[in-house]
Scaffold this motif. Sequence first.
Motif, PDB file in Angstrom:
ATOM      1  N   PHE A 175      -5.454   9.674   0.847  1.00 38.50           N
ATOM      2  CA  PHE A 175      -5.855   9.150  -0.451  1.00 38.50           C
ATOM      3  C   PHE A 175      -4.697   8.229  -0.830  1.00 38.50           C
ATOM      4  N   ASN A 176      -4.545   7.524  -2.125  1.00 35.94           N
ATOM      5  CA  ASN A 176      -3.470   6.805  -2.330  1.00 35.94           C
ATOM      6  C   ASN A 176      -3.174   6.822  -3.582  1.00 35.94           C
ATOM      7  N   LYS A 177      -1.532   6.302  -3.821  1.00 34.54           N
ATOM      8  CA  LYS A 177      -1.025   6.324  -5.016  1.00 34.54           C
ATOM      9  C   LYS A 177      -0.874   4.655  -5.392  1.00 34.54           C
ATOM     10  N   TYR A 178      -0.562   4.279  -6.491  1.00 35.40           N
ATOM     11  CA  TYR A 178      -0.357   2.848  -6.825  1.00 35.40           C
ATOM     12  C   TYR A 178       1.095   2.832  -7.322  1.00 35.40           C
ATOM     13  N   ASN A 179       1.504   1.515  -7.283  1.00 40.57           N
ATOM     14  CA  ASN A 179       2.873   1.031  -7.652  1.00 40.57           C
ATOM     15  C   ASN A 179       3.520   1.695  -8.877  1.00 40.57           C
ATOM     16  N   ASN A 180       2.617   1.929  -9.820  1.00 37.51           N
ATOM     17  CA  ASN A 180       3.207   2.594 -11.085  1.00 37.51           C
ATOM     18  C   ASN A 180       3.762   3.767 -10.848  1.00 37.51           C
ATOM     19  N   SER A 181       3.231   4.379  -9.815  1.00 36.06           N
ATOM     20  CA  SER A 181       3.934   5.818  -9.661  1.00 36.06           C
ATOM     21  C   SER A 181       5.260   5.738  -8.842  1.00 36.06           C
ATOM     22  N   LEU A 182       5.779   4.679  -8.544  1.00 39.70           N
ATOM     23  CA  LEU A 182       7.177   4.838  -7.989  1.00 39.70           C
ATOM     24  C   LEU A 182       8.196   4.935  -9.055  1.00 39.70           C
TER      25      LEU A 182
ATOM     26  N   ASP B 159       4.582  -1.447   3.745  1.00 40.26           N
ATOM     27  CA  ASP B 159       3.674  -0.395   3.178  1.00 40.26           C
ATOM     28  C   ASP B 159       4.394   1.133   3.489  1.00 40.26           C
ATOM     29  N   VAL B 160       3.872   2.011   2.810  1.00 42.46           N
ATOM     30  CA  VAL B 160       4.350   3.144   2.755  1.00 42.46           C
ATOM     31  C   VAL B 160       3.257   4.132   3.062  1.00 42.46           C
ATOM     32  N   ILE B 161       3.555   5.078   3.714  1.00 41.12           N
ATOM     33  CA  ILE B 161       2.789   6.251   4.130  1.00 41.12           C
ATOM     34  C   ILE B 161       3.597   7.652   3.946  1.00 41.12           C
ATOM     35  N   LEU B 162       2.938   8.283   3.027  1.00 40.92           N
ATOM     36  CA  LEU B 162       3.560   9.765   2.819  1.00 40.92           C
ATOM     37  C   LEU B 162       2.705  10.720   3.543  1.00 40.92           C
ATOM     38  N   THR B 163       3.479  11.608   4.396  1.00 43.87           N
ATOM     39  CA  THR B 163       3.008  12.149   5.541  1.00 43.87           C
ATOM     40  C   THR B 163       2.526  13.869   5.221  1.00 43.87           C
ATOM     41  N   GLY B 164       2.399  14.071   4.141  1.00 37.32           N
ATOM     42  CA  GLY B 164       2.087  15.535   3.608  1.00 37.32           C
ATOM     43  C   GLY B 164       3.009  16.333   3.414  1.00 37.32           C
ATOM     44  N   THR B 165       2.711  17.528   2.818  1.00 44.04           N
ATOM     45  CA  THR B 165       3.866  18.561   2.580  1.00 44.04           C
ATOM     46  C   THR B 165       3.680  19.818   2.928  1.00 44.04           C
ATOM     47  N   PRO B 166       4.777  20.442   3.163  1.00 48.97           N
ATOM     48  CA  PRO B 166       4.785  22.026   3.680  1.00 48.97           C
ATOM     49  C   PRO B 166       4.341  23.078   2.764  1.00 48.97           C
ATOM     50  N   GLU B 167       4.335  24.380   3.262  1.00 50.94           N
ATOM     51  CA  GLU B 167       3.968  25.226   2.278  1.00 50.94           C
ATOM     52  C   GLU B 167       5.125  25.477   1.291  1.00 50.94           C
TER      53      GLU B 167
ATOM     54  N   LYS C  29       0.780  -1.077  -0.120  1.00 53.15           N
ATOM     55  CA  LYS C  29      -0.135  -0.177  -0.058  1.00 53.15           C
ATOM     56  C   LYS C  29       0.834   1.360   0.143  1.00 53.15           C
ATOM     57  N   ILE C  30       0.312   2.136  -0.729  1.00 54.18           N
ATOM     58  CA  ILE C  30       0.921   3.592  -0.477  1.00 54.18           C
ATOM     59  C   ILE C  30      -0.053   4.579  -0.088  1.00 54.18           C
ATOM     60  N   VAL C  31      -0.078   5.086   1.107  1.00 51.10           N
ATOM     61  CA  VAL C  31      -1.218   5.500   1.829  1.00 51.10           C
ATOM     62  C   VAL C  31      -0.800   7.085   1.779  1.00 51.10           C
ATOM     63  N   CYS C  32      -1.420   8.259   1.673  1.00 55.09           N
ATOM     64  CA  CYS C  32      -0.863   9.475   1.451  1.00 55.09           C
ATOM     65  C   CYS C  32      -1.824  10.317   2.213  1.00 55.09           C
ATOM     66  N   VAL C  33      -1.363  11.511   3.066  1.00 54.87           N
ATOM     67  CA  VAL C  33      -2.106  12.220   3.768  1.00 54.87           C
ATOM     68  C   VAL C  33      -1.952  13.647   3.229  1.00 54.87           C
ATOM     69  N   GLY C  34      -3.116  14.129   3.141  1.00 57.86           N
ATOM     70  CA  GLY C  34      -3.142  15.333   2.336  1.00 57.86           C
ATOM     71  C   GLY C  34      -3.418  16.584   3.431  1.00 57.86           C
TER      72      GLY C  34
ATOM     73  N   ASP D 211       2.206   7.724 -13.732  1.00 58.35           N
ATOM     74  CA  ASP D 211       3.561   6.883 -13.864  1.00 58.35           C
ATOM     75  C   ASP D 211       4.614   7.823 -13.473  1.00 58.35           C
ATOM     76  N   GLY D 212       5.609   7.249 -12.392  1.00 59.88           N
ATOM     77  CA  GLY D 212       6.728   7.890 -11.901  1.00 59.88           C
ATOM     78  C   GLY D 212       6.441   9.209 -10.932  1.00 59.88           C
ATOM     79  N   PHE D 213       5.221   9.368 -10.520  1.00 59.93           N
ATOM     80  CA  PHE D 213       4.943  10.492  -9.675  1.00 59.93           C
ATOM     81  C   PHE D 213       4.922  10.062  -8.118  1.00 59.93           C
ATOM     82  N   CYS D 214       5.708   9.091  -7.795  1.00 60.69           N
ATOM     83  CA  CYS D 214       6.168   8.817  -6.486  1.00 60.69           C
ATOM     84  C   CYS D 214       7.582   8.333  -6.177  1.00 60.69           C
ATOM     85  N   PRO D 215       8.379   9.399  -6.626  1.00 57.26           N
ATOM     86  CA  PRO D 215       9.904   9.124  -6.060  1.00 57.26           C
ATOM     87  C   PRO D 215      10.190   8.684  -4.701  1.00 57.26           C
ATOM     88  N   LEU D 216      10.843   7.619  -4.499  1.00 56.50           N
ATOM     89  CA  LEU D 216      11.173   7.207  -3.165  1.00 56.50           C
ATOM     90  C   LEU D 216      12.699   7.116  -3.045  1.00 56.50           C
TER      91      LEU D 216
END
Length: 293
Positions: free
Chosen positions: A108-115, A246-254, A82-87, A185-190
């Motif tokens: 919200f979520n992203k999928y593995n194609n975005s890695l 599982d990966v959780i993206l925790t949100g972005t700053p200003e 899972k890739i779970v994201c926090v907005g 595609d590619g929209f979640c670099p890690l």
Amino acid sequence: MKLLTFRQGERLALGIKTDRGILPVPDREGMDAGHTVKQLIEKGEAGLDELNRLLDEAAGKGVEYLNEAELDLGPCVPGPGKIVCVGLNYRKHAEESNMDIPKHPILFNKYNNSLAGHGDRIALPADSDQVDYEAELAIVIGRTAKNVSKENALDYVFGYCAANDLSARDLQFRSQQWLLGKSLDGFCPLGPYLVTADEVGNPNDLNIRCMVNGEMRQQSNTSDMIFHCDDIVSYISRYMTLAPGDVILTGTPEGVVLGYPEAERVWLKDGDEVTVEIEGLGRLRNVMVAEET
């Protein structure tokens, strides 16, 4: 410990970052790093003990270390379940977006194609001209978590990495669901590294920033999060079981493009270099390129 994955032909390999260079981790039973990373995480302390023994053995054998600069890196966590994201999880970002402070985490979520990995070239979609960067701290789950308390939540974390929650805003807001603009595609670099929790320390107090072509666009600290890492892991685990890897993206700053006045917005374009840097986690760098049609 800092871990990375790198491409060897059609396969991914696992490596350990050391002062001498990258120590490759031998494949076992013909499995590539996508399996190896997951197995390592599932083993927890026992897996890290194995890697420490490998480091000790290599020190006395004259092992050839790899030059990191010559490696083609993959996403540091290949194939998460899972890739779970926090907005809207930074106060100043919510304010710049003219949005109310959330009472609960917005998921919200992203999928593995975005890695994607550090150094990968990211294709900008041909029918979008509003692609935005989002520097984010990513949490990597270390063991099965269900209904865990906030007090114990970080005990379930294996490590952390830098992420870029790239977002095509015009596609994101076509509907009330954000999926289309987030999972291209590619929209979640890690990466570049998956850093173990013991080395990171307090994830709720890390400097985070984003540069575009060397120009500072975002500069903050994870202490500005509305929901901190322990809150997030505990909250998500109430509603879905979190599994190792599982990966959780925790949100972005200003500082995202969307937060600028409309007349001042300069969206990402062909050739732009975006760098996400988080204290202790390294620099994640990618170049945007026009999509081939």
